[in-house]
Design an enzyme around this catalytic site. Sequence first.
Site, PDB file in Angstrom:
ATOM      1  N   ASP A  44      37.756  44.561 -20.047  1.00 25.55           N
ATOM      2  CA  ASP A  44      38.251  44.132 -18.727  1.00 25.55           C
ATOM      3  C   ASP A  44      37.626  42.843 -18.210  1.00 25.55           C
ATOM      4  O   ASP A  44      37.739  42.546 -17.025  1.00 25.55           O
ATOM      5  CB  ASP A  44      38.046  45.244 -17.700  1.00 25.55           C
ATOM      6  N   GLU A  45      37.008  42.080 -19.070  1.00 27.64           N
ATOM      7  CA  GLU A  45      36.321  40.886 -18.593  1.00 27.64           C
ATOM      8  C   GLU A  45      36.275  39.846 -19.708  1.00 27.64           C
ATOM      9  O   GLU A  45      36.056  40.188 -20.867  1.00 27.64           O
ATOM     10  CB  GLU A  45      34.897  41.255 -18.166  1.00 27.64           C
TER      11      GLU A  45
END
Length: 464
Positions: A94-95
């Site tokens: 997610d990053e």
Amino acid sequence: MDAFYASVEQAAKPSLAGRPVVVGGLGPRGVVATASYEARVFGVRSAMPAREARRRCPNAAFLVARFTLYRQVSDIVMGLLRELSPLVEPLSLDEAFVDLEGGPRAGALDTAAVTAIARRLRSDIRAATGLTASVGAATSKLMAKLASEADKPDGLVVVAPGTERERLDPLPVRALWGVGPATGETLRRAGILTVADLAATDEADLVRMLGQAHGRGLHAMALGLDDRPVVPDRDAKSISVEDTFETDLVDRDRITAELDRLSARCVERLRASGRSGRTVQVKLRRYDFSTLTRSETLAAPTDELAVVRETARRLGAGVDVTGGLRLLGVGVSNLADFTQQDLFTHDLARDEAAGPDDGPLTAGGAGHPADAGAWAGPGAPPVFHPGRPAPARWWPGQDVTHAEHGPGWVQGSGVGRVTVRFEVPGGPPGRVRTFAVDDPALAHADPPPLVPPPVPAGDLRDPG
DNA sequence: TCTGGGGTCCTAGGACCC
DNA sequence: TCTGGGGTCCTAGGACCC
């Protein structure tokens, strides 16, 4: 991505929109992976024991993580990032960092241009997934990461060049990447509380306190100095698997059997990645949470189950397990690109690594059919820990389908019953029905794809 | 019934080599 | 026969991140 796992679950399950959701391990020793913002209001945090989270927010939906689904959504988002520039460095599902200087706007990236790109990106992510993201833009990784955290959720912060120090100075040292509880405490004892304090500290003092690499690195960061490049396509350096058991393991044979299972899972992933490793590591966590590792470096890389398994057994046998073990792990590092076709090298590696006295290495090499697929695929229970009666057939959050009522997800199960809510992504909140756990009309299902909610035309412009 | 799972990087000591 | 000065590799542990 904001509260990623929880947000995916909310998007997948319309009845959970706007409600507290906690994703993580649900067993007696489970911890929270992600809490939705609604759950955070109650003090639920990542890494908190699930038991504590339930105490704080008993009305939250507690769901088992579904990594296959999260990976699918992640792939969509990462694809959008790669449209900005091929220089994308994911940090997790997610990053990611993106170096816009590798993209079409290189050389013309003033604040206005970067702001426009970031706004567009956020609305593209929302349109493709229905989820919100927080974007930080700056001239370094350090500042971009801090900027992305400054305005969560659904944030957008662009750091104008030259304003780095004034942003950094007031932050607590814990805000810096690499300053955790231990470093934070060391600095606090030295009276260093803010990044400004850190910047004012002599580098030699920091090196004395924290060691060479950390001391110098932190001093540079405090001054806003960071020239680390964005590195796409980083190869993994190790592959490992581990299990925490619901009750401590005390029996030697049982420990050996678990090491065998872990070895099989580790090798499965090793082979799937097309690589091989020279160093085998075993990890043990005792009843009192003290953690030991034992490793052995082989003469040549291997991806043979028999070699990894025998090495892991040998390493495990050398450790005192009095009092019991709460966790076992098996890992492989020192990875080399394995030449699957190069059979000569392959066999040589196995023979050298195994040595002459390690018993039959091939017999039973694939003899653990019970493990096969136990963890892969949507139909597998994600919290199957051996020693429990049997893997639960239903677990909270799981997708199912009913012959009569159609697709839905398991809300809970117990005392011979399973409760299912019938709804699908993008649809209205659904109805709940309860069945016998062995109802033949009820079956496991794959997660349906997320359907982003229609965005009203007026919302397409970023409110920025 | 405190404390997951999958990673990365660093340090320090000992073995070993030239 | 009071014994240097590098360098690399291996092992164990620990901090940190998501």
